[in-house]
Scaffold this active site. Structure first.
Site: not given
Length: 240
Positions: A38, A40, A72, A133, A160, A202, A225
Site C-alpha cells: 500500500e 500511502r 487519505r 474510516h 474495507k 489484524r 499496526q
C-alpha cells in the site's frame, strides 16, 4: 451463502517514506511476509509526478507485489487534508496513468465523483477498494452493516471498514458484522479495529471472513499496526 473457513488473509505492507533507504531495504528483506504494497500517497508529501517516481522505485525493488494506491482525505484525528475536488482530480490522474493495481476510493466522496472514478478504474483494469474510516468511535452494528452493503452495491472488489473501538464489545461487534457480511457475499471484506485493543482484528481476522490485513516495516503508519513479520507469524496460528 458463502462458506465460512479459517482463511489466511493477505498481508498488505503500508509504505509512506520511500526516500528512506532503510525502509525499502527492510521491506525487501521481509518480502516473503506480505502480498501487496500500500502506497500511502497522503504521507509522501509530493505531487502525482512524485508518486509516479516513488511507485516506480517500489516496483523495481518489489516487482512481484501488487500496488494499492491510497490517499487519505483525513488524518487520524479526523482533520481534512484535501478538498473533495482536489481528491477527485488526484485519484483520476493516478488511475489514468495506471500507477497502481488497486485504487482506494473513500466511501464518503461525492456520489458523482464515485461513479466517475469507478467507471474510470474499470476501463483501466484497476481493482477498486472502497474504504470507510471512523477515527473516533465504532458505529452501531446496523450502521456498519449498512456501510458494507453500500460498498457491495457499488460493486467494490474490496470492502474495507476501519473503526476506533472503546472496549472489547466494539471489537466483537465489528468482527460479527464482518462475519455476517461475508456469509452473504463473495467479495473481499476487510474489517479493522484500530489501536492496541483492536490488534486481534489484524491477526485473527481470517476466522471471521476478513480477507486482508495491514502491517508495517520501520514504524507503524496506522494505530495498532503490527510488523509484517510478526503479523505473518501470528496469522499462521489460525490456519485451518
Amino acid at each position: 451463502m458463502a462458506e465460512q473457513s479459517n482463511a489466511i488473509p493477505k498481508v498488505i505492507l503500508t509504505l509512506s517514506n520511500i526516500k528512506d533507504r532503510d525502509i525499502l531495504a527492510e521491506a525487501t528483506h521481509y518480502k516473503d511476509y506480505f502480498d501487496i504494497v500500500e502506497y500511502r500517497a497522503d504521507l509522501a508529501d509530493t505531487t502525482v509526478s512524485g508518486y509516479e517516481e516513488e511507485i516506480k522505485i517500489i516496483k523495481e525493488k518489489l516487482p512481484d507485489k501488487q500496488i494499492l494506491f491510497t490517499y487519505r482525505t483525513e488524518d487520524n484525528d479526523g482533520k481534512s487534508k484535501i478538498s473533495m475536488d482536489g481528491y477527485f482530480e488526484l485519484v483520476k490522474e493516478v488511475i489514468e496513468k495506471k500507477l497502481c493495481d488497486i485504487i482506494d476510493l473513500e466511501l464518503m466522496i461525492y456520489e458523482d465523483y464515485m461513479d466517475k472514478l469507478l467507471v474510470l478504474a474499470r476501463a483501466n483494469d484497476i481493482l477498486v477498494l472502497i474504504s470507510h474510516h471512523e477515527y473516533e468511535f465504532t458505529p452501531r452494528t446496523k450502521d456498519m452493516l449498512a456501510i458494507y452493503n453500500r460498498m457491495i452495491q457499488l460493486k467494490a472488489d474490496f470492502c474495507k471498514l476501519a473503526v476506533k473501538p472503546h472496549d472489547g464489545k466494539d471489537v466483537l461487534n465489528l468482527m460479527s458484522v464482518v462475519y455476517e457480511t461475508k456469509q452473504n457475499c463473495e467479495l473481499n471484506i476487510i474489517g479493522i479495529a484500530m489501536d492496541d485493543i483492536g490488534k486481534i482484528t489484524r491477526v485473527a481476522c481470517g476466522v471471521f471472513g476478513s480477507s486482508m490485513t495491514f502491517g508495517y516495516v520501520g514504524k507503524p503508519v496506522a494505530p495498532g499496526q503490527i510488523h509484517v513479520k510478526d503479523l505473518h507469524d501470528h496469522i499462521t496460528l489460525y490456519q485451518s
